[in-house]
Design a protein around this motif. Structure first.
Motif, PDB file in Angstrom:
ATOM      1  N   SER A  99       0.809  -1.218   0.000  1.00  0.00           N
ATOM      2  CA  SER A  99       0.000   0.000   0.000  1.00  0.00           C
ATOM      3  C   SER A  99       0.847   1.276   0.000  1.00  0.00           C
ATOM      4  O   SER A  99       0.323   2.363  -0.203  1.00  0.00           O
ATOM      5  CB  SER A  99      -0.945  -0.002   1.205  1.00  0.00           C
ATOM      6  OG  SER A  99      -0.186  -0.037   2.388  1.00  0.00           O
ATOM      7  N   ILE A 100       2.145   1.151   0.237  1.00  0.00           N
ATOM      8  CA  ILE A 100       2.961   2.362   0.247  1.00  0.00           C
ATOM      9  C   ILE A 100       3.561   2.613  -1.136  1.00  0.00           C
ATOM     10  O   ILE A 100       3.798   1.672  -1.883  1.00  0.00           O
ATOM     11  CB  ILE A 100       4.098   2.293   1.296  1.00  0.00           C
ATOM     12  CG1 ILE A 100       4.949   1.038   1.085  1.00  0.00           C
ATOM     13  CG2 ILE A 100       3.538   2.355   2.705  1.00  0.00           C
ATOM     14  CD1 ILE A 100       6.172   0.967   1.955  1.00  0.00           C
ATOM     15  N   PRO A 101       3.814   3.874  -1.494  1.00  0.00           N
ATOM     16  CA  PRO A 101       4.460   4.167  -2.772  1.00  0.00           C
ATOM     17  C   PRO A 101       5.937   3.789  -2.711  1.00  0.00           C
ATOM     18  O   PRO A 101       6.771   4.532  -2.195  1.00  0.00           O
ATOM     19  CB  PRO A 101       4.268   5.675  -2.946  1.00  0.00           C
ATOM     20  CG  PRO A 101       4.014   6.200  -1.585  1.00  0.00           C
ATOM     21  CD  PRO A 101       3.461   5.090  -0.743  1.00  0.00           C
ATOM     22  N   VAL A 102       6.239   2.623  -3.246  1.00  0.00           N
ATOM     23  CA  VAL A 102       7.556   2.018  -3.082  1.00  0.00           C
ATOM     24  C   VAL A 102       8.658   2.848  -3.728  1.00  0.00           C
ATOM     25  O   VAL A 102       9.753   2.989  -3.188  1.00  0.00           O
ATOM     26  CB  VAL A 102       7.515   0.591  -3.677  1.00  0.00           C
ATOM     27  CG1 VAL A 102       8.898  -0.002  -3.695  1.00  0.00           C
ATOM     28  CG2 VAL A 102       6.573  -0.275  -2.884  1.00  0.00           C
ATOM     29  N   PHE A 103       8.334   3.440  -4.871  1.00  0.00           N
ATOM     30  CA  PHE A 103       9.357   4.144  -5.635  1.00  0.00           C
ATOM     31  C   PHE A 103       9.980   5.275  -4.813  1.00  0.00           C
ATOM     32  O   PHE A 103      11.195   5.470  -4.824  1.00  0.00           O
ATOM     33  CB  PHE A 103       8.746   4.683  -6.932  1.00  0.00           C
ATOM     34  CG  PHE A 103       9.750   4.855  -8.035  1.00  0.00           C
ATOM     35  CD1 PHE A 103      10.347   3.750  -8.629  1.00  0.00           C
ATOM     36  CD2 PHE A 103      10.115   6.108  -8.478  1.00  0.00           C
ATOM     37  CE1 PHE A 103      11.268   3.887  -9.635  1.00  0.00           C
ATOM     38  CE2 PHE A 103      11.050   6.259  -9.492  1.00  0.00           C
ATOM     39  CZ  PHE A 103      11.618   5.150 -10.076  1.00  0.00           C
ATOM     40  N   VAL A 104       9.134   5.980  -4.080  1.00  0.00           N
ATOM     41  CA  VAL A 104       9.616   7.081  -3.239  1.00  0.00           C
ATOM     42  C   VAL A 104      10.597   6.549  -2.195  1.00  0.00           C
ATOM     43  O   VAL A 104      11.668   7.114  -1.974  1.00  0.00           O
ATOM     44  CB  VAL A 104       8.426   7.786  -2.555  1.00  0.00           C
ATOM     45  CG1 VAL A 104       8.921   8.906  -1.650  1.00  0.00           C
ATOM     46  CG2 VAL A 104       7.459   8.318  -3.588  1.00  0.00           C
ATOM     47  N   PHE A 105      10.226   5.436  -1.605  1.00  0.00           N
ATOM     48  CA  PHE A 105      11.092   4.836  -0.596  1.00  0.00           C
ATOM     49  C   PHE A 105      12.438   4.440  -1.184  1.00  0.00           C
ATOM     50  O   PHE A 105      13.484   4.631  -0.575  1.00  0.00           O
ATOM     51  CB  PHE A 105      10.423   3.590  -0.008  1.00  0.00           C
ATOM     52  CG  PHE A 105       9.672   3.891   1.249  1.00  0.00           C
ATOM     53  CD1 PHE A 105      10.218   3.608   2.497  1.00  0.00           C
ATOM     54  CD2 PHE A 105       8.418   4.487   1.176  1.00  0.00           C
ATOM     55  CE1 PHE A 105       9.526   3.907   3.641  1.00  0.00           C
ATOM     56  CE2 PHE A 105       7.726   4.781   2.328  1.00  0.00           C
ATOM     57  CZ  PHE A 105       8.277   4.498   3.568  1.00  0.00           C
ATOM     58  N   MET A 106      12.383   3.883  -2.392  1.00  0.00           N
ATOM     59  CA  MET A 106      13.628   3.438  -3.015  1.00  0.00           C
ATOM     60  C   MET A 106      14.537   4.638  -3.257  1.00  0.00           C
ATOM     61  O   MET A 106      15.749   4.579  -3.031  1.00  0.00           O
ATOM     62  CB  MET A 106      13.325   2.716  -4.328  1.00  0.00           C
ATOM     63  CG  MET A 106      12.670   1.361  -4.089  1.00  0.00           C
ATOM     64  SD  MET A 106      12.714   0.273  -5.512  1.00  0.00           S
ATOM     65  CE  MET A 106      11.685   1.130  -6.636  1.00  0.00           C
ATOM     66  N   ILE A 107      13.930   5.744  -3.704  1.00  0.00           N
ATOM     67  CA  ILE A 107      14.736   6.943  -3.960  1.00  0.00           C
ATOM     68  C   ILE A 107      15.397   7.413  -2.664  1.00  0.00           C
ATOM     69  O   ILE A 107      16.604   7.702  -2.623  1.00  0.00           O
ATOM     70  CB  ILE A 107      13.855   8.054  -4.576  1.00  0.00           C
ATOM     71  CG1 ILE A 107      13.464   7.647  -5.992  1.00  0.00           C
ATOM     72  CG2 ILE A 107      14.578   9.386  -4.562  1.00  0.00           C
ATOM     73  CD1 ILE A 107      12.454   8.559  -6.644  1.00  0.00           C
ATOM     74  N   VAL A 108      14.616   7.444  -1.588  1.00  0.00           N
ATOM     75  CA  VAL A 108      15.158   7.866  -0.294  1.00  0.00           C
ATOM     76  C   VAL A 108      16.321   6.961   0.121  1.00  0.00           C
ATOM     77  O   VAL A 108      17.402   7.431   0.492  1.00  0.00           O
ATOM     78  CB  VAL A 108      14.052   7.854   0.786  1.00  0.00           C
ATOM     79  CG1 VAL A 108      14.659   8.105   2.166  1.00  0.00           C
ATOM     80  CG2 VAL A 108      12.990   8.890   0.478  1.00  0.00           C
TER      81      VAL A 108
END
Lengths: 276, 325
Positions: free
Chosen positions: A120-129
């Motif tokens: 449910s979380i926007p994974v792409f944003v996390f990967m960028i972080v």
């Protein structure tokens, strides 16, 4: 006998395209040093924005690097990232999903809610972080993509494991004295593959695209050639008439993804066949 | 071997399935096995007969050590099942084997015949040669064994699958073989073959067999002794021949009259001793009372217990179960 037959089926008209496409990419990846005519990221190996020619069969970009060499080395990046992250995801999915489905109860609940959370979380944003924190290199990209690849596979493995654990052959295995661990790996796992393999292949192709995407955004490994990086360069030179910088890496990327999906179909039919 | 004990002894065995709500409150209790006592002797062919839902499969799984029981005790050779499974799991598994109803789901579709057959031997550290495997296949009538050994399960018919399963079960030389409706999923022509195969294995090896069935005719042909089970309870136990020829309990009578008679002259409605509508399980009184045509007032008030009516014959019925001395 059997091997010969399998080889023949693998090279049947239906499979000839994806198999040869993937074979080319694999050969590029393994023998990049021998195939690529120039170092991929070296600037000024040829004229700037040269269209495809004898010396540069896929042309050059605006800093005079050879695009064909980038495509060849980019295959290595794509396959490395795709396979590593896919296998990490698969390993996590199998070790969580098989046990969650077989044992059920609280462990299952915990794992499945974590899966829901991840989905449910926007994974792409996390990967960028994470990439910004840990630094962008090809190994980190593969690891991070792998760590975000398991939830969907886990869900599928778990549901398969759950329904298979109710089958009579599981009770039959217990009746001859098989332990839980033996039942999970000998009886359940072989029947889980048909459902997981397409997802595994999808994960690989998805992660190849993700790596290209990250590189396109400038978040890739700065020292490694990547299809996404080549595309990013070319996108800036497109209005200068450089169609070759988009076409060739784009085509290789697209055909690789299509081939992976076709092969996954074939593998499933191989595993679910019930007659010869 | 401890001859002073019966091979299997069950004392007041109970297994309830409870459906619970999310908060852990019990919504519904199914009494699959409810206070059942019996014993099975060595070299005995014991049958448990009843319609679907009577709890016979649950009982079979408990006997095979695949399911825990809630209350009561169960002994194998005088030792508690629970202790055996804890201390000597492999020894227990060698002694007790089970054959399932559906050979299409009891054999892992991804294992070849050879892998399927080898597994228990490897698991128990029994050394074997290729010809041993071939002999096992031959002994259950799977030939040409050489060719069958390399097949995959989908290349076998239902009858062949059941033979294969039996082959694996007997490869461990069990003392107790439980057969949970081993023929009910098979073609009629194959049923007799499988039963006679089991009978031959019984003659050769002399293990005890527990056959679970819903068909009185099969029971009569195959078994020494029979227990008639209805909604978790035994309502009649006796010699198979006696129960078949002169059933005492109304439910046994119903089962016997339900068997097909090889007489094309009988057409239309068979005269079954049963009330038209099926009642639900009563809270008090006899479980069979709502379906029973012989019921009297007492049946609705008090649950009958299993009482011996003659040598080796017990019946749980207020009306029919009175001693006929």
């Amino acid at each position: 006998m059997k091997m010969k037959k399998r080889l023949r089926v693998l090279l049947s008209p239906r499979n000839i395209f994806p198999v040869s496409m993937l074979a080319i990419v694999a050969v590029f990846a393994v023998f990049a040093e021998f195939i690529a005519p120039y170092p991929p990221l070296k600037t000024g190996v040829g004229p700037i924005l040269s269209p495809p020619s004898e010396k540069h069969i896929m042309g050059t970009d605006q800093v005079g690097s050879d695009i064909f060499s980038q495509v060849v080395y980019g295959s290595r990046t794509a396959l490395f990232v795709g396979l590593t992250s896919g296998l990490i995801g698969l390993a996590i999915a199998l070790s969580l999903g098989l046990f969650a489905g077989y044992y059920g109860s609280k462990l299952d609940m915990l794992i499945m809610r974590t899966v829901d959370l991840f989905l449910s979380i926007p994974v792409f944003v996390f990967m960028i972080v994470l990439l910004v924190i840990f630094g962008s290199n090809i190994t980190n990209i593969a690891l991070i993509l792998g760590l975000f690849s398991w939830p969907l596979m886990t869900r599928v493995v778990r549901s398969q494991s759950l329904s298979l654990s109710e089958k009579e052959f599981v009770a039959a295995a217990r009746a001859i004295g098989e332990r839980d661990i033996g039942i999970i790996f000998r009886e359940i796992l072989p029947n889980v593959w048909p459902a997981v393999i397409p997802l595994f292949m999808m994960t690989i192709s998805g992660n190849i695209v993700a790596e290209s995407g990250l590189s396109f955004l400038g978040l890739g490994d700065p020292n490694t050639a990547s299809w996404g990086r080549t595309l990013a360069m070319a996108s800036r030179a497109f209005y200068a008439g450089s169609w070759w910088g988009i076409l060739f890496p784009g085509l290789v990327l697209t055909l690789t993804i299509i081939s992976l999906n076709l092969i996954s179909d074939y593998l499933v039919s191989l595993l679910t066949r019930t007659e010869k | 071997m401890k001859e002073e004990y019966p091979l299997v002894e069950a004392k007041k065995l109970k297994k309830y399935f409870r459906e619970t709500s999310l908060l852990g409150k019990v919504i519904k209790t199914t009494k699959a096995v409810d206070d059942v006592s019996f014993s099975i002797g060595r070299r005995e062919k014991f049958c448990i007969v009843g319609e679907s839902g009577s709890g016979k499969t649950t009982l079979a799984r408990i006997l095979a050590g695949l399911l825990d029981y809630d209350e009561g005790e169960l002994f194998l050779d005088g030792e508690r099942y629970k202790d055996l499974l804890e201390k000597d799991r492999k020894g227990f598994r060698r002694k007790v084997q089970i054959i399932f109803q559906d050979p299409y789901s009891s054999i892992n579709p991804r294992k070849s015949v050879r892998e399927f057959l080898e597994r228990p031997l490897k698991l128990h550290g029994i050394s074997f040669s290729r010809s041993d495997l071939l002999n096992i296949l031959e002994s259950v009538g799977l030939s040409p064994a050489e060719e069958i050994m390399n097949r995959m399960p989908w290349e076998l018919s239902g009858g062949q699958r059941q033979r294969l399963f039996i082959a694996r079960a007997i490869s461990l030389n069990p003392e107790l073989l439980i057969a949970d409706e081993p023929v009910s999923m098979l073609d009629v022509t194959v049923r007799a073959q499988i039963l006679s195969l089991m009978n031959r294995l019984y003659e050769d090896r002399g293990m005890s067999i527990v056959l679970i069935s819903h068909d009185m005719l099969t029971v009569n042909v195959f078994c020494d002794r029979v227990a008639v089970m209805y909604l978790g309870k035994f309502v009649e136990i006796g010699k198979a021949r006696d129960v078949y020829s002169s059933p005492i309990h109304p439910y046994s009578e119903l089962l016997v009259k339900s068997t097909l008679k090889p007489d094309p002259g009988i057409r239309g409605k068979v005269d079954l001793p049963e009330k038209e509508e099926l009642g639900s399980i009563p809270a008090v009184g006899c479980r069979f009372q709502p379906r029973c045509i012989y019921s009297v007032q007492r049946c609705a008030l008090e649950e009958p217990i299993l009482r011996e009516v003659s040598q080796g014959r017990s019946v749980a019925c207020h009306v029919k179960g009175v001693s006929r001395s």
